[in-house]
Design a protein around this motif. Sequence first.
Motif, PDB file in Angstrom:
ATOM      1  N   SER A   1      64.027   7.115-128.365  1.00  0.00           N
ATOM      2  CA  SER A   1      64.469   6.270-127.243  1.00  0.00           C
ATOM      3  C   SER A   1      64.410   7.007-125.913  1.00  0.00           C
ATOM      4  CB  SER A   1      65.902   5.777-127.489  1.00  0.00           C
ATOM      5  OG  SER A   1      66.838   6.839-127.361  1.00  0.00           O
ATOM      6  N   LYS A   2      64.251   8.350-125.950  1.00  0.00           N
ATOM      7  CA  LYS A   2      64.221   9.149-124.731  1.00  0.00           C
ATOM      8  C   LYS A   2      62.812   9.617-124.365  1.00  0.00           C
ATOM      9  CE  LYS A   2      68.959  10.855-125.243  1.00  0.00           C
ATOM     10  NZ  LYS A   2      69.841  12.041-125.230  1.00  0.00           N
ATOM     11  N   VAL A   3      61.823   9.209-125.150  1.00  0.00           N
ATOM     12  CA  VAL A   3      60.441   9.596-124.861  1.00  0.00           C
ATOM     13  C   VAL A   3      59.909   8.794-123.677  1.00  0.00           C
ATOM     14  CG1 VAL A   3      58.078   9.647-125.730  1.00  0.00           C
ATOM     15  CG2 VAL A   3      59.966  10.261-127.243  1.00  0.00           C
ATOM     16  N   GLY A   4      59.460   9.470-122.623  1.00  0.00           N
ATOM     17  CA  GLY A   4      58.799   8.807-121.508  1.00  0.00           C
ATOM     18  C   GLY A   4      59.574   7.637-120.933  1.00  0.00           C
ATOM     19  N   ASP A   5      58.823   6.585-120.589  1.00  0.00           N
ATOM     20  CA  ASP A   5      59.420   5.342-120.101  1.00  0.00           C
ATOM     21  C   ASP A   5      59.060   4.215-121.052  1.00  0.00           C
ATOM     22  OD1 ASP A   5      56.737   4.729-119.554  1.00  0.00           O
ATOM     23  OD2 ASP A   5      56.914   5.259-117.442  1.00  0.00           O
ATOM     24  N   MET A   6      59.408   2.983-120.691  1.00  0.00           N
ATOM     25  CA  MET A   6      59.209   1.864-121.604  1.00  0.00           C
ATOM     26  C   MET A   6      57.740   1.672-121.978  1.00  0.00           C
ATOM     27  SD  MET A   6      60.443  -2.106-121.230  1.00  0.00           S
ATOM     28  CE  MET A   6      62.166  -1.615-121.143  1.00  0.00           C
ATOM     29  N   GLN A   7      56.839   1.817-121.002  1.00  0.00           N
ATOM     30  CA  GLN A   7      55.414   1.633-121.285  1.00  0.00           C
ATOM     31  C   GLN A   7      54.918   2.688-122.270  1.00  0.00           C
ATOM     32  OE1 GLN A   7      52.826   1.253-117.896  1.00  0.00           O
ATOM     33  NE2 GLN A   7      51.019   1.849-119.056  1.00  0.00           N
ATOM     34  N   VAL A   8      55.321   3.935-122.032  1.00  0.00           N
ATOM     35  CA  VAL A   8      54.924   5.018-122.945  1.00  0.00           C
ATOM     36  C   VAL A   8      55.467   4.763-124.338  1.00  0.00           C
ATOM     37  CG1 VAL A   8      55.236   7.470-123.461  1.00  0.00           C
ATOM     38  CG2 VAL A   8      54.661   6.762-121.140  1.00  0.00           C
ATOM     39  N   ARG A   9      56.725   4.319-124.426  1.00  0.00           N
ATOM     40  CA  ARG A   9      57.321   4.086-125.751  1.00  0.00           C
ATOM     41  C   ARG A   9      56.644   2.930-126.480  1.00  0.00           C
ATOM     42  NH1 ARG A   9      61.938   5.461-122.736  1.00  0.00           N
ATOM     43  NH2 ARG A   9      62.585   3.306-122.413  1.00  0.00           N
TER      44      ARG A   9
ATOM     45  N   LYS B   1      72.630  15.244-132.357  1.00  0.00           N
ATOM     46  CA  LYS B   1      72.487  14.983-130.922  1.00  0.00           C
ATOM     47  C   LYS B   1      71.145  15.531-130.447  1.00  0.00           C
ATOM     48  CE  LYS B   1      74.801  15.407-126.417  1.00  0.00           C
ATOM     49  NZ  LYS B   1      74.888  13.951-126.201  1.00  0.00           N
ATOM     50  N   TYR B   2      70.508  14.790-129.545  1.00  0.00           N
ATOM     51  CA  TYR B   2      69.335  15.305-128.843  1.00  0.00           C
ATOM     52  C   TYR B   2      69.668  15.333-127.356  1.00  0.00           C
ATOM     53  CZ  TYR B   2      64.663  16.070-127.043  1.00  0.00           C
ATOM     54  OH  TYR B   2      63.582  16.605-126.373  1.00  0.00           O
ATOM     55  N   GLU B   3      69.748  16.525-126.803  1.00  0.00           N
ATOM     56  CA  GLU B   3      70.051  16.718-125.383  1.00  0.00           C
ATOM     57  C   GLU B   3      68.752  17.057-124.663  1.00  0.00           C
ATOM     58  OE1 GLU B   3      72.577  16.749-122.082  1.00  0.00           O
ATOM     59  OE2 GLU B   3      73.117  16.311-124.166  1.00  0.00           O
ATOM     60  N   LYS B   4      68.430  16.278-123.651  1.00  0.00           N
ATOM     61  CA  LYS B   4      67.173  16.460-122.922  1.00  0.00           C
ATOM     62  C   LYS B   4      67.470  16.607-121.433  1.00  0.00           C
ATOM     63  CE  LYS B   4      62.729  14.105-122.176  1.00  0.00           C
ATOM     64  NZ  LYS B   4      61.917  12.924-122.551  1.00  0.00           N
ATOM     65  N   ILE B   5      67.098  17.756-120.882  1.00  0.00           N
ATOM     66  CA  ILE B   5      67.312  18.004-119.455  1.00  0.00           C
ATOM     67  C   ILE B   5      65.988  17.835-118.742  1.00  0.00           C
ATOM     68  CG2 ILE B   5      67.963  19.712-117.716  1.00  0.00           C
ATOM     69  CD1 ILE B   5      69.312  19.995-121.244  1.00  0.00           C
ATOM     70  N   VAL B   6      65.937  16.906-117.787  1.00  0.00           N
ATOM     71  CA  VAL B   6      64.700  16.599-117.061  1.00  0.00           C
ATOM     72  C   VAL B   6      64.972  16.586-115.558  1.00  0.00           C
ATOM     73  CG1 VAL B   6      63.733  15.229-118.943  1.00  0.00           C
ATOM     74  CG2 VAL B   6      65.141  14.110-117.212  1.00  0.00           C
ATOM     75  N   ARG B   7      63.916  16.754-114.780  1.00  0.00           N
ATOM     76  CA  ARG B   7      64.045  16.645-113.327  1.00  0.00           C
ATOM     77  C   ARG B   7      64.144  15.189-112.906  1.00  0.00           C
ATOM     78  NH1 ARG B   7      59.543  19.508-109.997  1.00  0.00           N
ATOM     79  NH2 ARG B   7      60.745  18.490-108.364  1.00  0.00           N
ATOM     80  N   ARG B   8      63.297  14.344-113.534  1.00  0.00           N
ATOM     81  CA  ARG B   8      63.287  12.920-113.220  1.00  0.00           C
ATOM     82  C   ARG B   8      63.218  12.127-114.508  1.00  0.00           C
ATOM     83  NH1 ARG B   8      57.983  13.349-109.591  1.00  0.00           N
ATOM     84  NH2 ARG B   8      57.436  14.314-111.573  1.00  0.00           N
ATOM     85  N   ALA B   9      63.738  10.916-114.469  1.00  0.00           N
ATOM     86  CA  ALA B   9      63.696  10.062-115.653  1.00  0.00           C
ATOM     87  C   ALA B   9      62.251   9.868-116.103  1.00  0.00           C
ATOM     88  CB  ALA B   9      64.333   8.714-115.345  1.00  0.00           C
TER      89      ALA B   9
ATOM     90  N   MET C   1      62.490  19.671-119.519  1.00  0.00           N
ATOM     91  CA  MET C   1      62.544  21.033-119.001  1.00  0.00           C
ATOM     92  C   MET C   1      63.159  21.918-120.084  1.00  0.00           C
ATOM     93  SD  MET C   1      64.181  22.400-115.440  1.00  0.00           S
ATOM     94  CE  MET C   1      65.813  21.758-115.793  1.00  0.00           C
ATOM     95  N   VAL C   2      64.194  21.389-120.707  1.00  0.00           N
ATOM     96  CA  VAL C   2      64.778  21.969-121.914  1.00  0.00           C
ATOM     97  C   VAL C   2      65.236  20.806-122.792  1.00  0.00           C
ATOM     98  CG1 VAL C   2      66.639  23.354-122.900  1.00  0.00           C
ATOM     99  CG2 VAL C   2      65.588  24.066-120.753  1.00  0.00           C
ATOM    100  N   GLY C   3      64.889  20.864-124.053  1.00  0.00           N
ATOM    101  CA  GLY C   3      65.355  19.858-125.001  1.00  0.00           C
ATOM    102  C   GLY C   3      65.970  20.548-126.203  1.00  0.00           C
TER     103      GLY C   3
END
Length: 284
Positions: free
Chosen positions: A98-106, A180-188, A193-195
Amino acid sequence: MYPTIFGLYEPSSIYDTLDFLDNGNAKIIAGGQSLIPMLKLRVIQPKFLVDLNKLRGDLDYIEDRGKSIGLGSLATHAKISTDQIVKSKIPLLSVTASKVGDMQVRNLGTLGGSVSNADPSADYPAVLLAYDATLTLISSGGERKVKASEFFKGPFSTELKDNEILREVEFPVLEGYAYKYEKIVRRAGDFAMVGIAVLAKVSDKVEDLRIAYTGVGEKAYRPYELEKELVGKKVTRDDLEKFAEKVSATLTPPSDSRGSSSYRKKVAKIATIKTLSEVLGVVS
């Protein structure tokens, strides 16, 4: 930039696909979310693309086998994130999808495409390591099974040979595990950057712990030996800080537009403490 000229082959069966791949210089395309940008940048210049979309009947499935769940390589991120079998039996994978990319990518991207691409900052590799998943690779010569720990070799490099395709990924069903999957990103929508992917079985003490990282080196990373230091203990905040410090010292993250190597190590340390505190129920 535009890609170089290439041919397109649309096989009608898996066997046609494998026979064609034996001829060499061809790349598989399914969702194309990773492949098309690489084509446009001319990172790869195949003579042919082999489009697998007519094979969804064979490669797009989620199968409950009791002690394990098999996912075909053409299962999309969207399907994985919403499927009830995945949600109930391998929930860490569902959350991650559910956290991969955006809706189009998913909606377009596939499990097999992401795993085979092996981007060092992709989400799935860490989850495959945490579950100790098994990958089935097939060629015209037959099939072979490879553990996730052996599959990822380096940046965009895997155990997958040019004449093979990834048929499925099989995950064990781990009952009674927090996750838990923790994902740190610069932008949605960005790559991590770290997962951090965590699976833990906890009673009064930690019975089992699996923690894996993405975005912190040339490939997904699981500190197997360090995990053991927390198993069998009633973990405290001090234990987590020491553990996170040791893990951070083993990481070799790159410096890029998303952050310097030293910054990513600091982020990984903080995120490790935060994520494990939540999963293990450690009170500050």
